[in-house]
Design an enzyme around this catalytic site. Structure first.
Site, PDB file in Angstrom:
ATOM      1  N   TYR A 173       0.760  12.006  14.430  1.00 59.96           N
ATOM      2  CA  TYR A 173       1.874  11.700  13.989  1.00 59.96           C
ATOM      3  C   TYR A 173       2.467  10.074  14.399  1.00 59.96           C
ATOM      4  O   TYR A 173       2.111   9.198  14.387  1.00 59.96           O
ATOM      5  CB  TYR A 173       2.833  12.885  13.367  1.00 59.96           C
ATOM      6  CG  TYR A 173       3.653  11.009  12.362  1.00 59.96           C
ATOM      7  CD1 TYR A 173       3.467  10.733  10.646  1.00 59.96           C
ATOM      8  CD2 TYR A 173       4.708  10.646  12.600  1.00 59.96           C
ATOM      9  CE1 TYR A 173       3.745   9.757   9.923  1.00 59.96           C
ATOM     10  CE2 TYR A 173       5.631   9.807  11.271  1.00 59.96           C
ATOM     11  CZ  TYR A 173       4.917   9.513  10.319  1.00 59.96           C
ATOM     12  OH  TYR A 173       6.015   8.473   9.244  1.00 59.96           O
ATOM     13  N   SER A 176       5.327   5.583  -4.468  1.00 63.33           N
ATOM     14  CA  SER A 176       5.867   6.809  -3.991  1.00 63.33           C
ATOM     15  C   SER A 176       6.428   6.527  -3.249  1.00 63.33           C
ATOM     16  O   SER A 176       6.759   5.636  -2.407  1.00 63.33           O
ATOM     17  CB  SER A 176       5.230   8.280  -4.386  1.00 63.33           C
ATOM     18  OG  SER A 176       4.824   8.717  -2.518  1.00 63.33           O
ATOM     19  N   THR A 228       0.576  -1.178  -0.228  1.00 61.13           N
ATOM     20  CA  THR A 228      -0.389   0.047  -0.164  1.00 61.13           C
ATOM     21  C   THR A 228       0.980   1.317  -0.125  1.00 61.13           C
ATOM     22  O   THR A 228       1.854   1.163   0.320  1.00 61.13           O
ATOM     23  CB  THR A 228      -0.694   0.064   1.821  1.00 61.13           C
ATOM     24  OG1 THR A 228      -0.627  -0.198   2.150  1.00 61.13           O
ATOM     25  CG2 THR A 228      -1.775  -1.321   0.894  1.00 61.13           C
ATOM     26  N   GLY A 229       0.762   2.550  -0.743  1.00 65.43           N
ATOM     27  CA  GLY A 229       0.971   3.695  -0.682  1.00 65.43           C
ATOM     28  C   GLY A 229       2.845   3.175  -1.743  1.00 65.43           C
ATOM     29  O   GLY A 229       3.567   4.037  -0.950  1.00 65.43           O
ATOM     30  N   ILE A 267       9.028   5.007  -0.246  1.00 69.37           N
ATOM     31  CA  ILE A 267       9.575   4.418   0.468  1.00 69.37           C
ATOM     32  C   ILE A 267       9.574   2.883  -0.868  1.00 69.37           C
ATOM     33  O   ILE A 267       9.657   1.773  -0.531  1.00 69.37           O
ATOM     34  CB  ILE A 267       9.750   3.922   1.778  1.00 69.37           C
ATOM     35  CG1 ILE A 267      10.674   5.086   2.970  1.00 69.37           C
ATOM     36  CG2 ILE A 267      10.205   2.136   2.080  1.00 69.37           C
ATOM     37  CD1 ILE A 267      10.595   5.230   3.536  1.00 69.37           C
TER      38      ILE A 267
END
Length: 255
Positions: free
Chosen positions: A149, A15, A11-12, A17
């Site tokens: 975060y 772009s 997932t992600g 990492i």
């Protein structure tokens, strides 16, 4: 090729990492599904990864899009060997100046999104498969303005241990990588430290530099491979010594 014909979900993966990790898996023979929320970056990532990659537009918090992703996994792969729950966001959340919406968004994407990524993938995970979650040194550094975060990544750390206890009896390993400051698009063009804040961050790292995305990606590949077959419920910290030996940082040595 360590991952020849292995099936990987990232997932992600459009772009930063995630994309670099996808590239390494493909180079090692894997077939990879990447997800992201932006169709343009997904298209670019798919082009860069080649024929052994599938790009799926999917928000980790969108139930319908997760169901669509499950359909792709079922139709194209049938099973998964590795899941890298990498998707996440960050934004400033200073106390006294943060909206509830912003705070909750960070928590929801980074914790809830990671959990439901694993839950959605579970029916396809076979004995011997590996789940890797993406944490952050921010969970322990106490950086001002980062409550949401930092709390979200502390939650991911705790969740990694819980999931390893739940999935271990099924023969599924669950671990996490914990990056420090790393050169990704979040810092601007090519992830280069171009302002005073980033220069200060660099000086606060004992190794005197930011991490490279491929350094994180290689740790993910290790945790996804048979080489880590006896590693369960733990974390690999990749931060240049920022959390283990901060007194050795250039900023404290007058450099």
């Amino acid at each position: 090729m360590k991952f020849k014909d292995k099936k990987v979900l990232i997932t992600g993966g459009n772009s930063g990492i995630g994309l670099v990790t996808a590239k390494l898996f493909v180079q090692e023979g894997a077939k990879v599904i990447i997800t992201g929320r932006d169709q343009n970056t997904l298209d670019s990532a798919k082009k860069a990864l080649g024929e052994n990659a599938i790009a799926v537009k999917a928000d980790v918090l969108d139930t319908k899009e997760r169901e669509d992703l499950i359909g792709v996994i079922k139709d194209k792969f049938g099973e998964l060997d590795v899941v890298f729950a990498n998707a996440g966001i960050t934004k400033p959340t200073p106390v006294g100046a943060t909206t509830e919406e912003d705070f909750n968004q960070v928590l929801n994407v980074n914790i809830t999104g990671a959990f439901f990524t694993v839950q959605s993938a579970l029916p396809f995970l076979k004995k011997g498969s590996s789940v890797i979650l993406n944490g952050s040194v921010m969970s322990v550094l106490g950086v001002p303005g980062s409550s949401a975060y930092s709390a979200s990544k502390a939650g991911v750390r705790a969740m990694t241990r819980v999931l390893s206890s739940e999935l271990g009896p099924k023969g599924i390993r669950v671990n996490m990588v914990v990056p420090g400051a790393t050169k990704t698009p979040i810092w601007g063009p090519e992830g280069e430290p171009t302002n005073a804040r980033l220069n200060a961050i660099t000086r606060s790292i004992p190794m005197g530099r930011l991490g490279e995305p491929d350094e994180i990606a290689k740790a993910v590949l290790f945790l996804g491979s048979e080489e880590s077959s006896y590693i369960q419920g733990t974390e690999i910290v990749l931060d240049g010594g920022a959390t283990s030996s901060p007194a050795a940082a250039p900023i404290y040595l007058g450099k």
